[in-house]
Design an enzyme around this catalytic site. Structure first.
Site, PDB file in Angstrom:
ATOM      1  N   HIS A   1     -39.247 -91.528 -66.465  1.00 55.84           N
ATOM      2  CA  HIS A   1     -39.476 -92.014 -65.807  1.00 55.84           C
ATOM      3  C   HIS A   1     -41.055 -92.881 -66.394  1.00 55.84           C
ATOM      4  CE1 HIS A   1     -37.175 -89.123 -63.054  1.00 55.84           C
ATOM      5  NE2 HIS A   1     -36.402 -90.081 -63.150  1.00 55.84           N
TER       6      HIS A   1
ATOM      7  N   GLU B   1     -44.271 -91.329 -64.953  1.00 54.38           N
ATOM      8  CA  GLU B   1     -44.684 -90.941 -65.134  1.00 54.38           C
ATOM      9  C   GLU B   1     -45.138 -90.754 -66.873  1.00 54.38           C
ATOM     10  OE1 GLU B   1     -41.709 -87.744 -64.210  1.00 54.38           O
ATOM     11  OE2 GLU B   1     -41.124 -88.711 -62.279  1.00 54.38           O
TER      12      GLU B   1
ATOM     13  N   HIS C   1     -41.826 -83.719 -67.020  1.00 57.17           N
ATOM     14  CA  HIS C   1     -42.125 -84.986 -65.803  1.00 57.17           C
ATOM     15  C   HIS C   1     -43.052 -84.864 -65.739  1.00 57.17           C
ATOM     16  CE1 HIS C   1     -37.613 -86.776 -65.806  1.00 57.17           C
ATOM     17  NE2 HIS C   1     -37.394 -85.563 -66.412  1.00 57.17           N
TER      18      HIS C   1
ATOM     19  N   GLU D   1     -42.634 -79.926 -64.551  1.00 55.64           N
ATOM     20  CA  GLU D   1     -43.112 -81.052 -63.864  1.00 55.64           C
ATOM     21  C   GLU D   1     -44.590 -80.793 -64.187  1.00 55.64           C
ATOM     22  OE1 GLU D   1     -41.778 -83.258 -62.371  1.00 55.64           O
ATOM     23  OE2 GLU D   1     -40.221 -83.168 -61.697  1.00 55.64           O
TER      24      GLU D   1
END
Length: 291
Positions: A56, A59, A202, A261
């Site tokens: 992403h 990110e 992420h 994450e």
């Protein structure tokens, strides 16, 4: 480090390979705009682990975090020293680690450099972004497709679930699974290897997702608990989400897959938090090699 983009990554890869020739650099494909999608290999063990980052665009901090880990690991291996208490020479004798540090180079460059009239996709990006040139929160690739909604794991259900049916900054899964060269390259690379398990990096949430529709093997939950214990993150059993890379890996190969994450806050996480984020991530990656 104001930002870590594609040129910085390319330069770092050349430097790493020169200093540590045992770090193998390969190319697994190209982005929409023709940028190389790089992979690095370190270690020679029978167990093969894959970690990817920079999927992403907003990110992007996951890329330098992963590269920092590779450099520290290579340095410890070359010197024969421990890394955060782990015996690196033993770990790299037991494990082969393949990393793809920047899956989405076009998107990362967009977020870091901004949208200007000189950009080849300027008009489309402006339209897809609701007329705004502010692309700091852009997640997708340069064609407005969210790469982590691109994988053939109940893709149709994820498409129906999403409110976005056209290109944009986030959450549009494209017209078909693996329609985007970046996702297709990562899937082909994964299929060409025999990874024992994979980790997709992420931001943000300080959580570790480890399951997918009960396709995951029995050991996945215990492994996630180990990774969570090492980092202070929470191992979470996730539902209502499909078409992600780790979803596809779990369903396709019936082996453990994890989404980590990193950190907590609003993406893109500020570069000032890098050291803290690295202190959280490094134990996860070391534990992954020790499990």
């Amino acid at each position: 480090m104001l930002g870590y983009g594609y040129e910085r990554l390319s330069s770092e890869l050349g430097r790493l390979n020169k200093i540590y020739p045992f770090v193998q650099v390969a190319t697994i494909g190209k982005s929409v705009m023709g940028r190389e999608i790089y992979a690095l290999r370190i270690g020679y063990g029978a167990r093969c682990i894959h970690v990817n980052a920079g999927m992403h665009a907003n990110e992007w901090i996951t890329t330098p975090l992963l590269m920092q880990f590779i450099e520290e690991t290579a340095c410890a291996y070359a010197r024969g020293t421990a890394l955060r208490g782990s015996n690196i020479r033993r770990l790299l004798a037991d494990n082969t680690l393949w990393v793809v540090p920047m899956v989405n180079p076009d998107g990362v460059e967009l977020v870091l450099q901004g949208l200007t009239p000189e950009h080849p996709f300027y008009e489309q990006l402006l339209e897809w972004n609701g007329g705004s040139a502010d692309v700091i929160h852009w997640k997708a690739n340069i064609r407005g497709v969210d790469l982590n909604d691109q994988f053939p794991a109940h893709w149709e259900e994820e498409k129906a679930r999403r409110e976005h049916d056209r290109p944009g900054p986030r959450d549009y899964g494209g017209e078909a699974p693996l329609s985007e060269p970046e996702a297709a390259a990562l899937a082909a690379f994964t299929s060409s290897q025999s990874f024992d398990f994979v980790i997709a990096l992420h931001t943000q949430g300080r959580e570790i997702y480890w399951n997918y529709r009960d396709y995951e093997p029995a050991e996945s939950e215990c492994m996630a608990d180990r990774l969570a214990l090492a980092s202070g993150y929470e191992a979470v059993k996730l539902t209502g989400s499909d078409a992600g890379y780790k979803d596809w890996f779990i369903e396709q190969f019936r082996r453990p897959g994890f989404t980590v994450e990193v950190g907590f806050g609003v993406n893109p996480l500020p570069i000032e938090t890098f050291s803290k984020l690295y202190d959280e991530l490094a134990p996860i990656l070391l534990t992954a090699m020790e499990i």
